[in-house]
Design a protein around this motif. Sequence first.
Motif, PDB file in Angstrom:
ATOM      1  N   GLN A 193       0.849  -1.190   0.000  1.00  0.00           N
ATOM      2  CA  GLN A 193       0.000   0.000   0.000  1.00  0.00           C
ATOM      3  C   GLN A 193       0.882   1.238   0.000  1.00  0.00           C
ATOM      4  O   GLN A 193       1.870   1.288   0.735  1.00  0.00           O
ATOM      5  CB  GLN A 193      -0.889   0.016   1.244  1.00  0.00           C
ATOM      6  N   TYR A 219       0.727   5.450   0.401  1.00  0.00           N
ATOM      7  CA  TYR A 219      -0.075   6.582   0.857  1.00  0.00           C
ATOM      8  C   TYR A 219       0.695   7.881   0.644  1.00  0.00           C
ATOM      9  O   TYR A 219       1.918   7.881   0.516  1.00  0.00           O
ATOM     10  CB  TYR A 219      -0.367   6.462   2.356  1.00  0.00           C
ATOM     11  N   VAL A 234      -2.637   6.118  -2.352  1.00  0.00           N
ATOM     12  CA  VAL A 234      -2.276   6.433  -3.732  1.00  0.00           C
ATOM     13  C   VAL A 234      -2.343   5.189  -4.609  1.00  0.00           C
ATOM     14  O   VAL A 234      -2.748   5.245  -5.776  1.00  0.00           O
ATOM     15  CB  VAL A 234      -0.847   7.034  -3.776  1.00  0.00           C
ATOM     16  N   TYR A 235      -1.970   4.041  -4.036  1.00  0.00           N
ATOM     17  CA  TYR A 235      -1.836   2.835  -4.864  1.00  0.00           C
ATOM     18  C   TYR A 235      -1.919   1.607  -3.979  1.00  0.00           C
ATOM     19  O   TYR A 235      -1.486   1.614  -2.815  1.00  0.00           O
ATOM     20  CB  TYR A 235      -0.479   2.867  -5.584  1.00  0.00           C
ATOM     21  N   TRP A 236      -2.464   0.531  -4.551  1.00  0.00           N
ATOM     22  CA  TRP A 236      -2.592  -0.752  -3.843  1.00  0.00           C
ATOM     23  C   TRP A 236      -2.192  -1.867  -4.803  1.00  0.00           C
ATOM     24  O   TRP A 236      -2.710  -1.963  -5.916  1.00  0.00           O
ATOM     25  CB  TRP A 236      -4.020  -0.930  -3.354  1.00  0.00           C
ATOM     26  N   HIS A 237      -1.223  -2.679  -4.383  1.00  0.00           N
ATOM     27  CA  HIS A 237      -0.781  -3.800  -5.207  1.00  0.00           C
ATOM     28  C   HIS A 237      -1.006  -5.085  -4.423  1.00  0.00           C
ATOM     29  O   HIS A 237      -0.420  -5.285  -3.351  1.00  0.00           O
ATOM     30  CB  HIS A 237       0.714  -3.658  -5.548  1.00  0.00           C
ATOM     31  N   PHE A 285       8.529  -0.286  -8.675  1.00  0.00           N
ATOM     32  CA  PHE A 285       7.387   0.546  -9.029  1.00  0.00           C
ATOM     33  C   PHE A 285       7.881   1.889  -9.549  1.00  0.00           C
ATOM     34  O   PHE A 285       8.721   2.541  -8.916  1.00  0.00           O
ATOM     35  CB  PHE A 285       6.490   0.774  -7.812  1.00  0.00           C
ATOM     36  N   ILE A 339       7.053   5.611 -10.026  1.00  0.00           N
ATOM     37  CA  ILE A 339       6.140   6.525  -9.353  1.00  0.00           C
ATOM     38  C   ILE A 339       6.055   7.836 -10.138  1.00  0.00           C
ATOM     39  O   ILE A 339       7.078   8.496 -10.361  1.00  0.00           O
ATOM     40  CB  ILE A 339       6.608   6.820  -7.913  1.00  0.00           C
ATOM     41  N   THR A 378      -1.958   8.947  -9.282  1.00  0.00           N
ATOM     42  CA  THR A 378      -2.020   7.548  -8.860  1.00  0.00           C
ATOM     43  C   THR A 378      -1.604   6.558  -9.944  1.00  0.00           C
ATOM     44  O   THR A 378      -1.796   5.363  -9.787  1.00  0.00           O
ATOM     45  CB  THR A 378      -3.459   7.214  -8.419  1.00  0.00           C
ATOM     46  N   ASN A 379      -1.036   7.051 -11.020  1.00  0.00           N
ATOM     47  CA  ASN A 379      -0.691   6.168 -12.140  1.00  0.00           C
ATOM     48  C   ASN A 379       0.642   5.452 -11.880  1.00  0.00           C
ATOM     49  O   ASN A 379       1.605   5.573 -12.635  1.00  0.00           O
ATOM     50  CB  ASN A 379      -0.629   6.965 -13.444  1.00  0.00           C
ATOM     51  N   VAL A 380       0.676   4.661 -10.806  1.00  0.00           N
ATOM     52  CA  VAL A 380       1.859   3.885 -10.444  1.00  0.00           C
ATOM     53  C   VAL A 380       1.878   2.604 -11.272  1.00  0.00           C
ATOM     54  O   VAL A 380       0.851   1.954 -11.460  1.00  0.00           O
ATOM     55  CB  VAL A 380       1.842   3.552  -8.941  1.00  0.00           C
ATOM     56  N   THR A 381       3.054   2.223 -11.776  1.00  0.00           N
ATOM     57  CA  THR A 381       3.157   1.001 -12.581  1.00  0.00           C
ATOM     58  C   THR A 381       4.318   0.143 -12.081  1.00  0.00           C
ATOM     59  O   THR A 381       5.292   0.654 -11.524  1.00  0.00           O
ATOM     60  CB  THR A 381       3.406   1.330 -14.066  1.00  0.00           C
TER      61      THR A 381
END
Length: 350
Positions: free
Chosen positions: A103, A105, A113-116, A154, A156, A161-164
């Motif tokens: 996670q 934040y 911001v993002y959850w994987h 990741f 950033i 929130t467009n984390v890949t």
Amino acid sequence: MAAATTERYRKEQSIPLRSSSAALYNNLSVLRLPGGRLAALSAVHGPSLSLLSAAADGLGFSHRQLQAKEGGMAVSTSLLTQAAWCVLQARVLLVLTSQRGIQMYESDGSIMVYWHALDVAEHSPARAVFARGIAAAGGRFVCVGTSSGLVLVFDIPPKGTNVTVSEVLEQHRDAITDIAAELGQAPVCVESAPDGAGDLVSADDAGTLCVWSTGEEFTLLSKIPAFGCSCSSVKLWNGIVAAGYGNGQIRLYEAATGLLRAEVNAHARWIYALDVAPQTGKLLSGAEDSFVHVWKLSRNPDTGEVAIEHCHAECVTDTQVCGARFCDPEGNSFAVTGYDLSEIFRYGRA
């Protein structure tokens, strides 16, 4: 090991926690702002994170219990395994790892911001699944380890929130324990790292270390084999890998070649935490033996020889130390957490 030098630290007023600290590796995170001002501290207990933010006047802390949420609005019932702030070029994220996933934040924990999610279905029910080991790298990447030995990279964005997931590093065969990056904050007067030194190191439960060069693609530079003991914590400074082990040893390796440069029987029991002060090369170690030690790392600019000196020992009575972090980049103050301890101890230069 060089001759010991003496530095004195004294105990300062401790900071109470809403809940006690869990017996996890590296269970203390510190956020420092530019200029060295302490901004926040955090420690994990079960499914929650105790988050302490420094008051604007610098005289106190505000307390918050962050109940981590996973995959939307559902409150997590899985246990957290680590929390750390990742300071990137454009933003600061608070990253949490757990039995279910990763996670990210905003730095104050207010917005996810993002959850994987980790793919639990791929693993045998008899095998624990979790993420652990967190580091910011290369100015825009966050690297996180998993129980299957993978390191997820990741990418950033500067905002949003467009984390890949840009890359998956697959050199480890055992659960990742810790990941660290070269912070690049050493002053000009300190000798620089040798050419070809990596800027990221990952460690696993078997004790294997991998040194990487970061960039658009991550490159493995050296793989330091295990020697029968788990490595719980690693740090990287001026091309030196400092690794803490379950047998109480600290070992120093060349990041460029993986060669062993020094080893110290630092603690009587399992080391749980290491930290480094980037501007001075001070190294902090904490272990199950209730001791916290301050060391000084150095490199001879003419010969390249690496040395470690002992500077200070602090007994945290009846405490299994599980987290230890410097509170400033010079290493003039540090904080300590311990298993089942409902406060954070602080120490400053006497």
